[in-house]
Each structure stands twice: as C-alpha cells, then as structure tokens.
Scaffold this active site. Structure first.
Site, short mmCIF file in Angstrom:
data_model
loop_
_atom_site.label_atom_id
_atom_site.label_comp_id
_atom_site.label_asym_id
_atom_site.label_seq_id
_atom_site.Cartn_x
_atom_site.Cartn_y
_atom_site.Cartn_z
N GLY A 179 0.83 -1.21 0.00
CA GLY A 179 0.00 0.00 0.00
C GLY A 179 0.86 1.25 0.00
N GLY A 180 0.32 2.30 0.64
CA GLY A 180 1.03 3.58 0.69
C GLY A 180 2.34 3.47 1.44
N GLY A 414 24.03 14.88 -28.12
CA GLY A 414 23.59 15.50 -26.87
C GLY A 414 24.20 14.81 -25.67
N ALA A 415 24.49 13.52 -25.81
CA ALA A 415 25.05 12.78 -24.68
C ALA A 415 26.43 13.32 -24.32
CB ALA A 415 25.11 11.30 -25.01
C1 HXC Z 1 -4.18 -4.92 10.40
C2 HXC Z 1 -2.98 -6.66 9.57
C3 HXC Z 1 -2.74 -5.96 8.36
C4 HXC Z 1 -3.29 -4.66 8.25
C5 HXC Z 1 -1.72 -7.83 8.24
N1 HXC Z 1 -2.33 -7.81 9.43
N2 HXC Z 1 -1.97 -6.71 7.56
N3 HXC Z 1 -3.69 -6.15 10.58
N4 HXC Z 1 -3.99 -4.17 9.30
N5 HXC Z 1 -3.07 -3.88 7.19
C6 HXC Z 1 -2.27 -8.83 10.48
C7 HXC Z 1 -2.93 -10.11 10.05
O1 HXC Z 1 -4.31 -10.06 10.30
C8 HXC Z 1 -2.24 -11.11 10.97
O2 HXC Z 1 -2.83 -11.01 12.27
C9 HXC Z 1 -0.84 -10.56 11.08
O3 HXC Z 1 -0.93 -9.19 10.70
C10 HXC Z 1 0.13 -11.25 10.15
O4 HXC Z 1 -0.44 -11.26 8.85
P1 HXC Z 1 -0.58 -12.61 7.97
O5 HXC Z 1 -1.55 -12.30 6.90
O6 HXC Z 1 -0.86 -13.76 8.87
O7 HXC Z 1 0.89 -12.77 7.42
P2 HXC Z 1 1.35 -13.20 5.96
O8 HXC Z 1 0.65 -14.43 5.53
O9 HXC Z 1 2.84 -13.24 6.02
O10 HXC Z 1 0.89 -12.01 5.01
C11 HXC Z 1 1.40 -10.71 5.22
C12 HXC Z 1 0.71 -9.70 4.29
C13 HXC Z 1 -0.83 -9.86 4.43
C14 HXC Z 1 1.15 -9.98 2.83
C15 HXC Z 1 1.19 -8.32 4.68
O11 HXC Z 1 -1.15 -9.84 5.80
C16 HXC Z 1 -1.55 -8.76 3.74
O12 HXC Z 1 -1.73 -8.80 2.52
N6 HXC Z 1 -2.00 -7.75 4.52
C17 HXC Z 1 -2.72 -6.63 3.94
C18 HXC Z 1 -1.72 -5.75 3.25
C19 HXC Z 1 -2.33 -4.48 2.68
O13 HXC Z 1 -3.14 -4.52 1.80
N7 HXC Z 1 -1.92 -3.40 3.29
C20 HXC Z 1 -2.30 -2.13 2.76
C21 HXC Z 1 -3.13 -1.45 3.80
S1 HXC Z 1 -3.54 0.11 3.12
P3 HXC Z 1 -2.97 -12.28 13.23
O14 HXC Z 1 -3.70 -11.77 14.41
O15 HXC Z 1 -3.70 -13.34 12.46
O16 HXC Z 1 -1.56 -12.68 13.51
C22 HXC Z 1 -2.18 1.04 3.32
C23 HXC Z 1 -2.37 2.43 2.86
C24 HXC Z 1 -1.36 3.33 3.51
O17 HXC Z 1 -1.16 0.66 3.77
C25 HXC Z 1 -1.58 4.67 2.87
C26 HXC Z 1 -0.54 5.63 3.28
C27 HXC Z 1 -0.62 6.81 2.37
#
Ligand code: HXC
Length: 524
Positions: A179-180, A414-415
């Site tokens: 994500g971000g 130019g390079a």
């Molecule tokens: C809350 C989260 C989380 C999230 C993971 N977890 N991502 N909790 N918010 N964004 C939690 C899971 O529920 C899990 O909790 C623990 O972290 C470990 O994650 P797993 O999925 O078990 O691990 P893994 O299989 O290794 O996968 C990791 C991962 C996947 C690839 C990161 O979790 C995932 O795809 N998460 C979402 C990623 C995502 O889309 N993030 C973007 C958010 S938006 P438990 O309790 O089961 O251990 C963003 C915008 C920011 O970031 C903008 C800024 C400008």
C-alpha cells in the site's frame, strides 16, 4: 535508620516493576508469533538491529509506548512498543538512528503510536545530523486504526522529505511492504531488498486481479529481483538478511553524516600514482569493440574496489562509489557492453538520481564517457526520452561538487553535452587519445551530409568509404575538442588514475555559491 530501610525496600520493587515491563515489551507479539516469524525465515526486529549496528551500541527509545485504539478488539492486541523498535546507535563508530518494524505485533502494521515513534526517530536524526536506517517488515496501514494510520504515514512522508538531502536515509525491505507504505522507502536515498524475503507493491495480486483481470503472484509482482532489475525501486539486492546489513554498513562508510560534512576519508592503502598498463592497452582498442566499463572503474579505484548502486537496473549506465587516495568519489560511467553505452530513459533517471545524491552530500563526481548518444526508437521517444532524458542533464547542470570527466572513446551528440562536459561546468575534462568527440558517428554523419551525392554516385560504397575516412580524420579524435578548450588534456590512458587523483586533490576546496531562488523545477 527506619528511612533507610524503607528506601531499600522501595527501590528493588520499582526496579523489579521496570524489569518486568521491559521483559513484556521485549516479547513482541509473544512466543507463538515469534515462532511464526522464524518459520517465515525472518529475523526478529531487535536481532536485525543488533546485526546492523556496532556491538552493544543500541539505545532503545519508546519501548513502552502503546496504542490507544480499542476498536475491533484492539485492547487485547495492544503491546508495549506498538510493533516498532526504535532508537540510536553506531555504525563504524559513527552515530545513526534506526527503526525496525516488528512483524510479530499485528503484522508490524502502522497505527498512530507506531508512526509517532518513527517520526520522533526521524526528528532525532535531524537534530543529531546523523543518517537514518529503516528496517521495514509490515502489513501497512493498521486497518483497525483507520484514518490515524493514514495520517501517521503522511507524518512520516513529510519528515522523509524534510530530511531528504540533509542526512542520508536508507531503507531495507525485510518482508512485505504494501500500500502507501512503499512511499516512505521511495522517498529515501537507497532501498535494499533481500531475495526471496522482500516484497513491495502498492496494490497486491488480489486487487490487481479484481480491477484489471491480470493474474500475478507476490514474488513476480513485487519481489526483490523485479524491483532491482525492472522498476528500479531497489538499489541493492542482498542474498540474505546478514548480507543486507553488511552492505548497508559498507555503503555508510562512503557517506558523510549529513550535508554539512564531507565524507570521512580512510587511510589510503593504494599507490595514488599507480599506472595501469591495462588501460594503456584498452586505449588502442578497436573503436567498435564492446568492453566492460567495470574493468576501467576497477583499474582506477583504490584497491580495485567498487560499491555499485542499482547494479541490475539500466545496465548501460553504471553508478556507484569508489575511493581515490582514500577519498569517497561517486562514479557515473556509460557501459558499452549494453546498448553500446547509449543513454535511454532508465539510464537517464538512474544517473540523475545518483548525481543529485552525490551533490547533496558533497561527494565528488567522476564521469567516464563512452556514449554514442541517446538510444533511438519510437518506444524510447514515446516513453519520455525528452522529459526523462533531461533529468540527467538537469542534475549535472545543477551539481556543484568537484567534477572530473574522462572521455574514453565516444562522446557523441547530446550525450556529449550531458555527461559532465565543460559546458555544463565540468571542472577538469580529460580524454584518451582514442576519444571521438562529434555530433554523431562517421557512418550516420556521412549518410546525412552526402545523401544526394551518395544516391547519384555510380559506386556509392567507394564514395561512402572515402567520405567516412575524411570524417574520421577530422572528427573522430579528441583534438578538435582540445583545440577549442573543451578538453583540458589528452592523456596517456595508463596515467588515468594519477591524473584523476591530482585533479580531485586540487578541487577539494571548490565552492560554488548557488543562485538564490526557492528551488529549481527539475523535469519530473
Ligand atoms: C491490520 C494486519 C494488516 C493490516 C496484516 N495484518 N496486515 N492487521 N492491518 N493492514 C495482520 C494479520 O491479520 C495477521 O494477524 C498478522 O498481521 C500477520 O499477517 P498474515 O496475513 O498472517 O501474514 P502473511 O501471511 O505473512 O501475510 C502478510 C501480508 C498480508 C502480505 C502483509 O497480511 C496482507 O496482505 N495484509 C494486507 C496488506 C495491505 O493490503 N496493506 C495495505 C493497507 S492500506 P494475526 O492476528 O492473524 O496474527 C495502506 C495504505 C497506507 O497501507 C496509505 C498511506 C498513504
């Protein structure tokens, strides 16, 4: 007497309380999550910091900070430290700020307390004027904390930008970065990734499938190799976490602590006057024969050592750090082994970013020129060769650090202008005797200049050969440029290293007053 007894009794109890609080905080997400982290083949946050820093130098800050969020069952998930380990320590005896996200705590996700902790470390780096190293391993914005997570990221981005050009910022991606969250690494100077472990993407495979129908997986979408070779988002590829920390330590040796310093020299252990018979032989080579520019860089560098940046990206332009008589120097060099060393969109951006980094941190620039021009083609033109190619030109024109260039062979079109020429304020411009400095290569020039005559000639090939020979005699040498003062000296190639070292030694005190304005407008 009574008082002393009371005090004696109180102190151990309070200290014991502190010991227990610390112990709880050190447990991260607990034994089960720690075991899962190990199963994923990843180190724990504090282990990473310990490997990165000088032994026993880490001072942790914000160990007991906690999230205030109670939504979505967060009260029972709450952990002291809030999923990030932060503080300061030393690398090669010099101060550095560091933070490492702890994936065992809610997937290393970023909530408000987590973000505040990172921000305070970034602010500390600004005050102490030391580099920052970020070790990222996170699921991104913590969904349960909603807009506070998004705001927390923006607070970090803002500070990354304020620090940009002030202290070096380095990021290692040691797990997912989604994500971000990817934009903080992108705002820093150098990004490291570990093969098979690191992943970076704005939207993951599921979202991509749902919105565009494309099918992909985490590794081919955002793995280390992809970012090191295709997107250019990764500057250093590591085989393991240990290798990654070793490389970060090595990189920092070439850099100053902040823009207010020069890089720290090391005691030279190579002869500054060392001649290179190998370079002498290369100067007699066939002008069409490709060669590897790394061989030239290694011949010039102290102890034949070169720390290459962006090694797997835009292979036609090589960038990285060497030492010359113990001083840190940034190298930008065309590599004739790929696209004949021509500049294309990726090479231009790679070079521009490197030149601007060196300029921001007072690292002198050595440019090795062997370039037949900008790479022709519809794809390049439509891909932004004008706009993106202008970045390298802008970066050289704007840079004020000492600049030495050597034209090894071709400097066409130019390079020629772009690659640290005298006209864009190169300080000392040298050339090998085999250098060819011209608007374009003999073949192309003759076709343009004598199109009609060639079409009308009964033996067009004989005429072409004659005209090419005339062109080569006039332009395919460094002497026309030297006569005009655009080349300061045509040198014996054997003497390349001592000549460059003398020039940089002389230029050590160079200072240029920048034009007073708010900021320039680089063609982004
Ligand atoms: C809350 C989260 C989380 C999230 C993971 N977890 N991502 N909790 N918010 N964004 C939690 C899971 O529920 C899990 O909790 C623990 O972290 C470990 O994650 P797993 O999925 O078990 O691990 P893994 O299989 O290794 O996968 C990791 C991962 C996947 C690839 C990161 O979790 C995932 O795809 N998460 C979402 C990623 C995502 O889309 N993030 C973007 C958010 S938006 P438990 O309790 O089961 O251990 C963003 C915008 C920011 O970031 C903008 C800024 C400008």
């Amino acid at each position: 007497m009574e008082e002393t007894r009371k005090t004696k009794g109180l102190v151990p109890a309070k200290t014991q309380d502190l010991v227990e609080r610390r112990k709880r905080a050190m447990e991260g997400g607990g034994p089960e999550k720690v075991a899962q982290q190990r199963q994923r083949g990843k180190m724990l946050a504090r282990e990473r910091i310990a490997f990165l820093l000088d032994e026993d130098s880490f001072e942790e800050m914000g160990l007991l900070i906690e999230s205030k969020c109670d939504d979505f069952g967060m009260a029972k998930e709450r952990r002291p430290g809030d999923g990030v380990v932060a503080g300061f320590g030393r690398i090669h005896g010099r101060g550095v700020c560091v933070y490492a996200q702890d994936f065992t705590v809610i997937g290393g996700t970023l909530g408000l307390a987590h973000a505040r902790k990172i921000c305070s470390v970034l602010e500390l780096a600004a005050k102490a004027k030391v580099p920052v190293v970020a070790l990222c391993d996170s699921g991104g914005a913590r969904i349960q904390e909603g807009v506070e997570s998004l705001g927390g990221y923006a607070d970090i981005f803002y500070r990354n930008v304020q620090l940009s050009g002030f202290v070096p910022q380095i990021t290692a991606i040691l797990g997912p970065c989604a994500g971000g969250a990817v934009y903080s690494p992108a705002l820093t100077d150098f990004v490291f990734m570990v093969e098979g472990l690191s992943r970076m993407f704005v939207t993951g495979p599921d979202v991509i499938r749902a919105s565009t129908g494309e099918s992909t997986d985490l590794e081919s979408l955002g793995g280390a190799k992809v970012h090191a070779s295709k997107s250019g988002a990764c500057h250093f590829l590591a085989g393991s976490e240990h290798d990654c920390f070793r490389q970060i330590r090595e990189l920092l040796e070439y850099l100053p602590q902040s823009c207010e310093e020069k890089p720290k020299p090391v005691m030279p252990s190579d002869d500054p006057f060392r001649l290179s018979p190998q370079l002498g032989t290369m100067a007699e080579m066939d002008p069409k024969k490709p060669y590897n520019i790394h061989d030239v860089i290694l011949e010039i560098a102290d102890n034949h050592q070169f720390l290459e940046t962006h090694r797997d990206f835009a292979l036609n332009l090589v960038t990285g750090f060497i030492r010359l008589n113990g001083e840190s120097v940034g190298v930008v060099a065309n590599n004739p082994l790929y696209f004949s060393g021509a500049l294309d969109v990726d090479a231009s951006e790679k070079g521009a970013r490197f030149v601007r980094f060196c300029d921001a941190f007072n690292i002198p620039l050595l440019t090795l020129v062997d370039v037949p021009g900008y790479w022709p083609g519809v794809e390049q033109e439509h891909g932004g060769l004008i706009r993106r190619g202008a970045k390298l030109l802008y970066a050289y024109c704007q840079s004020t650090v000492p600049k030495v260039a050597v034209v090894l062979r071709k400097a066409y079109g130019g390079a020629y202008d772009v690659m640290s020429s005298k006209h864009v304020k190169g300080d000392v411009n040298l050339a090998w005797p085999c250098a060819e400095i011209a608007v374009m290569g003999p073949q192309a020039a003759v076709e343009v200049l004598h199109k009609d005559a060639l079409a009308a000639a009964p033996d067009s090939q004989a005429l072409r050969d004659k005209l090419i020979a005339e062109y080569v005699a006039k332009f395919a040498s460094p002497y026309e440029a030297a006569r005009r003062g655009y080349i300061d000296e045509v040198i014996d190639a054997k003497e390349t290293r001592p000549k460059i070292i003398r020039a940089f030694q002389f230029l050590r005190g160079k200072s240029v007053e920048p034009v007073k304005k708010k900021h320039g407008n680089i063609p982004l």
